[in-house]
Scaffold this active site. Structure first.
Site, PDB file in Angstrom:
ATOM      1  N   LYS A   1      -2.250  -1.599  -3.824  1.00 40.92           N
ATOM      2  CA  LYS A   1      -3.076  -0.391  -3.784  1.00 40.92           C
ATOM      3  C   LYS A   1      -2.208   0.841  -3.901  1.00 40.92           C
ATOM      4  O   LYS A   1      -1.210   0.911  -3.185  1.00 40.92           O
ATOM      5  CB  LYS A   1      -3.820  -0.416  -2.446  1.00 40.92           C
ATOM      6  CG  LYS A   1      -4.674   0.756  -2.141  1.00 40.92           C
ATOM      7  CD  LYS A   1      -5.315   0.555  -0.806  1.00 40.92           C
ATOM      8  CE  LYS A   1      -5.880   1.870  -0.356  1.00 40.92           C
ATOM      9  NZ  LYS A   1      -6.253   1.878   1.015  1.00 40.92           N
TER      10      LYS A   1
ATOM     11  N   LYS B   1       0.856  -1.190   0.000  1.00 42.25           N
ATOM     12  CA  LYS B   1       0.000   0.000   0.000  1.00 42.25           C
ATOM     13  C   LYS B   1       0.886   1.232   0.000  1.00 42.25           C
ATOM     14  O   LYS B   1       1.662   1.459   0.932  1.00 42.25           O
ATOM     15  CB  LYS B   1      -0.888  -0.016   1.243  1.00 42.25           C
ATOM     16  CG  LYS B   1      -1.736   1.236   1.390  1.00 42.25           C
ATOM     17  CD  LYS B   1      -2.738   1.081   2.514  1.00 42.25           C
ATOM     18  CE  LYS B   1      -3.453   2.384   2.786  1.00 42.25           C
ATOM     19  NZ  LYS B   1      -4.446   2.245   3.848  1.00 42.25           N
TER      20      LYS B   1
END
Ligand code: PBG
Length: 326
Positions: free
Chosen positions: A246, A193
């Protein structure tokens, strides 16, 4: 003799027969925001078309998505009040917990419920962990994340998705869940992330912008690719069952590298900024929203993702049904 290979595009049937990438509504997850209160159904200004519900109205959102063929959901909560330690996250009567109970009662196993496990929506300072001496304190945050995951599962969550990027989170959740007897509940970990500006609209929607500093001390620097693989391996070692990359479009290379390196299913999160960007450009008449949505989603699967978390889940399921993609 002519030995050129053909382009396999001479008819629609042939083009569809030879598509390399297939999509199914089964691989889509739809994020939903639930806030404290009752009778709430408010459109999110920074995420046009997305609605924030309260625990008593959230079933409308679930129902609409199930109707479109989407069966999996990812829940984010906004408590009425926030505090230093994010107590609303692990409150058995918290906003997500209430929503889960209501949805499970109605839909039983027809809807697969995933919950975001993080403190940032619940802390007054907006950081994903506890603060000690002005900094996020990794280790004291872990037991609270485990507590949050357990209370979600007790309320009906089918899978937990820790997004706070604290080191050791997956192990802490696995141990906590196992000790609580929830040995069969999988963990979908936000392993890779990035500290991304593409989360901007989400932070408006979830009211979770950090009140001081930024998330660069615990989210990843987008100059780094190998570091993502390191984190994916670490999370797998701790017991992650699915890993998340992400954001999605700026990280297609990461998805592709991860695909080659890990046997775990990979979920790509097409985040709020990716959605808002398409919406805004379409509203200006600069791009065809539907086509851009389809092309972007297929690109993520072509890169190697197995699952897509997206605010366009309903529309994509419809596009698949119509045969425009998949
Ligand atoms: C919270 C969390 C964020 C997102 C998912 N979980 C925001 C953040 O890290 O600031 C972003 C989702 C999106 O932008 O759609 N830990």
């Amino acid at each position: 003799m002519d030995i050129r290979t053909r382009r396999l595009r001479s008819s629609e049937t042939l083009r569809r027969m030879t598509r390399e990438t297939r999509m199914s509504p089964d691989s889509l997850i739809y994020p939903l925001f639930v806030r404290e209160g009752s009778g709430v159904e408010e459109e999110l200004p920074s995420l046009p078309g997305q609605i924030r519900y309260s625990p008593d109205t959230v079933e409308k959102g679930v129902d609409a998505a199930l109707g479109a063929g989407v069966r999996s959901f990812l829940f984010f909560g906004l408590p009425a009040s926030k505090d230093e330690s994010g107590a609303g996250a692990y409150d058995d009567n918290g906003v997500v917990q209430q929503a889960l109970r209501n949805i499970k009662k109605t839909y039983k196993n027809d809807a697969f419920l995933v919950t975001d496990v993080c403190l940032c929506e619940y802390t007054s300072h907006g950081h994903c962990g506890l603060i000690a001496d002005g900094e996020v304190d990794n280790d004291t945050t872990l037991p609270l994340l485990a507590k949050t995951a357990i209370s979600h599962v007790q309320a009906g969550s089918d899978m937990v998705a820790p997004s706070g990027m604290m080191d050791g989170t997956v192990a802490a959740l696995r141990e906590g869940l196992d000790a609580g007897g929830y040995t069969g509940v999988p963990i979908m970990s936000y392993a890779a992330k990035y500290a991304s500006a593409f989360y901007g609209p989400f932070r408006d929607a979830a009211g979770s912008a950090p009140q001081f500093g930024d998330r660069k001390t615990y989210q990843m620097d987008w100059h780094n690719g190998r570091e993502a693989l390191k984190r994916i391996h670490a999370d797998r070692g701790e017991g992650a069952d699915i890993i998340i990359v992400k954001p999605a479009l700026p990280c297609l290379d990461i998805i592709s590298k991860a695909r080659a390196e890990t046997p775990l299913p990979i979920a790509a999160y097409s985040v709020s900024g990716e959605y808002a960007m398409v919406k805004a450009a379409a509203a200006c008449g600069y791009m065809d929203e539907y086509k851009v949505m389809c092309e972007s989603a297929v690109g993520v699967f072509r890169a190697g993702a197995d699952i897509l978390i997206t605010y366009y889940a309903k529309e994509l399921a419809e596009a698949i049904r119509k045969g425009d993609i998949g």
